[in-house]
Design an enzyme around this catalytic site. Structure first.
Site, PDB file in Angstrom:
ATOM      1  N   GLU A 172      45.639  31.906  28.878  1.00 25.34           N
ATOM      2  CA  GLU A 172      44.629  31.704  27.825  1.00 25.34           C
ATOM      3  C   GLU A 172      45.071  30.678  26.778  1.00 25.34           C
ATOM      4  O   GLU A 172      44.961  30.923  25.571  1.00 25.34           O
ATOM      5  CB  GLU A 172      44.277  33.041  27.170  1.00 25.34           C
ATOM      6  CG  GLU A 172      43.558  33.991  28.110  1.00 25.34           C
ATOM      7  CD  GLU A 172      43.062  35.264  27.441  1.00 25.34           C
ATOM      8  OE1 GLU A 172      43.367  35.490  26.246  1.00 25.34           O
ATOM      9  OE2 GLU A 172      42.375  36.056  28.119  1.00 25.34           O
ATOM     10  N   GLU A 291      41.304  37.804  35.179  1.00 26.56           N
ATOM     11  CA  GLU A 291      41.119  38.934  34.264  1.00 26.56           C
ATOM     12  C   GLU A 291      39.634  39.254  34.201  1.00 26.56           C
ATOM     13  O   GLU A 291      38.838  38.419  33.788  1.00 26.56           O
ATOM     14  CB  GLU A 291      41.642  38.643  32.851  1.00 26.56           C
ATOM     15  CG  GLU A 291      43.151  38.622  32.727  1.00 26.56           C
ATOM     16  CD  GLU A 291      43.635  38.536  31.284  1.00 26.56           C
ATOM     17  OE1 GLU A 291      42.946  39.097  30.396  1.00 26.56           O
ATOM     18  OE2 GLU A 291      44.678  37.914  31.033  1.00 26.56           O
TER      19      GLU A 291
END
Length: 503
Positions: A172, A291
């Site tokens: 991320e 995810e």
């Protein structure tokens, strides 16, 4: 509600990568400590791994698992988790404001993954660290011996290399919350050089570069374009993340978010195609949706709680209790991944144990399967083969998330090895039974060999340590093959796995 479905043997989306049914586990909360590992527990083996949790994991037949993070990895020193346990340092984990004891590191986790029958997908720290540390980690993990780092691993008892082929280049990195957050160009250049180094070590390594942490980010989808323009030729996948919730208690809108996910995948697929064309590249880049899960029941509460606690060790964090509605949603989302499996090659439910997870385990107590465990298990067990392009004709509805959402959500998979067509069918209508009529083209002598169903539960009911089997699948009824077609009645708010033996 009448629902006509057409399935044709020759209308296929493509071969599903088994890794579509992978998982993720992070050094976060009680996912590791108190989840897969709890020395002294009655179910712990000689190495401290919980056998009850391991059995639930093994029953999922998970192909691959992403480790050790997550936000955790962006300040992680992999060296802290190797060598004699009594000499490992305790560190502060800035991502989750907790203490990390480092009692589980790469070698212990590799041992657990081997027992679980799961291939590892390792993430490297490109937040607070960089290329050299990532390269050293790779050598420690994968080189057979005869170098300083590989011999160090051997001295720690891991004689054979772990042979990890999938490597996530950070986590991320588009997020301002991330330790070592970078711009897209900064990150893309670093990811490119890291991927080059990894492939210089072993050309068969698959490098996974960070895409957007969700499709609401202000930089989405420009982030993907800028990153890929820096590293396209040297990476194999770009990651996407997305979590879901139903704070508004609007069930149909909740289910509509499955269509929203399809748009997310389609958009990034377009970005990949654009960059490939612009660079005149020959290689293809897939999507690693590493995810995904439902995350909203206690998200805000724990988000506030974490701000004030005093750096605890393995605190209870984000231990969502999932209900029947969540199980139906997860079933539909897995259907979407099957339909988009020409783009999505890898997907990881986040996370596996205790933290927003299909498996829960109490300290010194029992482990149990949450409601979402079952659709995930069914997809993993029965969703391998060729994804079919299924045509569905049924009523639709509009909601905030999407328009023209079909009440009947169907994904199909054909396994030539088994001679089996599997249909995963979700009736998301709140009140109407679906009159199902499935035409099967190109398949001879279909026979219904398995019908599993989840139906009839209150949407807010879940499982727990004392009610671990309150929401479970049962054997379905009322569906049969008639004149070569599959026909039957599917109750409102129900999920079905229909397996047909065919010739």
């Amino acid at each position: 509600m009448k629902a006509r479905v057409s399935v044709h043997r020759d209308f296929r989306i493509g071969r599903i990568d088994d890794r579509l049914y992978s998982a993720f586990i992070e050094h976060m909360g009680r996912a590791i400590y108190g989840g897969i590992y709890e020395p002294g527990h009655p179910q712990a083996d000689d190495n401290g791994f919980r056998k009850d949790v391991l059995k639930f994991v093994q029953d999922l037949k998970i192909p691959a698992i992403r480790y050790p993070g997550g936000n955790f990895v962006s300040a992680y020193r992999w060296e802290d988790g190797i060598g004699p346990r009594d000499q490992r340092p305790i560190r502060l984990d800035l991502a989750w404001r907790s203490k990390e004891t480092n009692q589980i590191g790469i070698n212990e986790f590799a041992e657990w993954a081997n027992m679980a029958g799961i291939e590892m997908m390792l993430a490297v720290n490109l937040g607070s660290r960089g290329l050299d540390d990532a390269r050293n980690f790779l050598e420690y993990v994968n080189f057979p011996g005869g170098t300083a780092l590989s011999d160090l691993r051997r001295s720690h008892g891991a004689i054979e290399p772990h042979g990890v082929k999938m490597w996530c280049l950070g986590n991320e990195m588009d997020g301002p919350w991330q330790i070592g957050h970078k711009t897209a160009v900064e990150y893309g250049r670093l990811a490119n050089e890291t991927a080059k180094a990894f492939k210089g070590f072993d050309p068969s390594i698959e490098a996974i570069v960070c895409g957007s942490s969700n499709d609401r980010m202000p930089t989405y989808p420009e982030w993907e374009r800028e990153v890929l323009e820096e590293c396209y030729e040297n990476v194999d996948h770009i990651s996407l993340h997305k979590y879901f919730g139903n704070n508004s208690r609007d069930t149909l809108n909740y289910f509509g978010k499955i269509e929203e996910t399809g748009r997310y995948i389609q958009t990034i697929g377009g970005v990949i195609d654009y960059v490939k064309a612009k660079k005149r590249a020959k290689n293809d880049v897939g999507i690693c949706f590493d995810e995904w899960n439902v995350w909203y029941h206690i998200r805000e509460e724990d988000g506030e709680r974490i701000k004030s606690w005093d750096w605890p060790e393995a605190p209870a964090l984000l231990e969502e209790t999932y209900n029947f509605e969540d199980a139906l949603f997860v079933a539909g989302l897995l259907n979407e991944f099957i339909r988009r499996s020409d783009r999505v090659r890898i997907a990881c439910i986040a996370q596996l144990v205790n933290v927003i997870a299909p498996i829960r385990a109490e300290k010194n107590g029992p482990a149990w399967r949450q409601t979402i465990y079952y659709p995930y298990q069914f997809a993993s067990l029965y969703g391998r083969g060729d994804a079919l392009n299924v045509a569905v004709d049924c009523p639709t509805y509009d909601c905030n998330a999407a328009d023209d959402v079909k009440y009947l959500d169907v994904a199909g998979v054909y396994s030539a090895e088994e001679g089996m067509v599997t249909l995963f069918v979700l009736n998301r209508h709140l009140t109407d039974t679906a009159e199902l009529d499935v035409s099967l083209f190109g398949y001879a002598k279909p026979e219904l060999s398995l019908h599993l169903v989840m139906e009839g539960y209150d949407l807010r009911v879940g499982n727990g340590p004392d009610q671990s089997d309150r929401v479970v699948p049962t054997t379905g009824k009322g569906v049969a093959v008639e004149d070569g077609c599959l026909k039957g009645r599917l109750a409102p708010l129900s999920y079905h796995v229909l397996r047909l033996k065919v010739q």
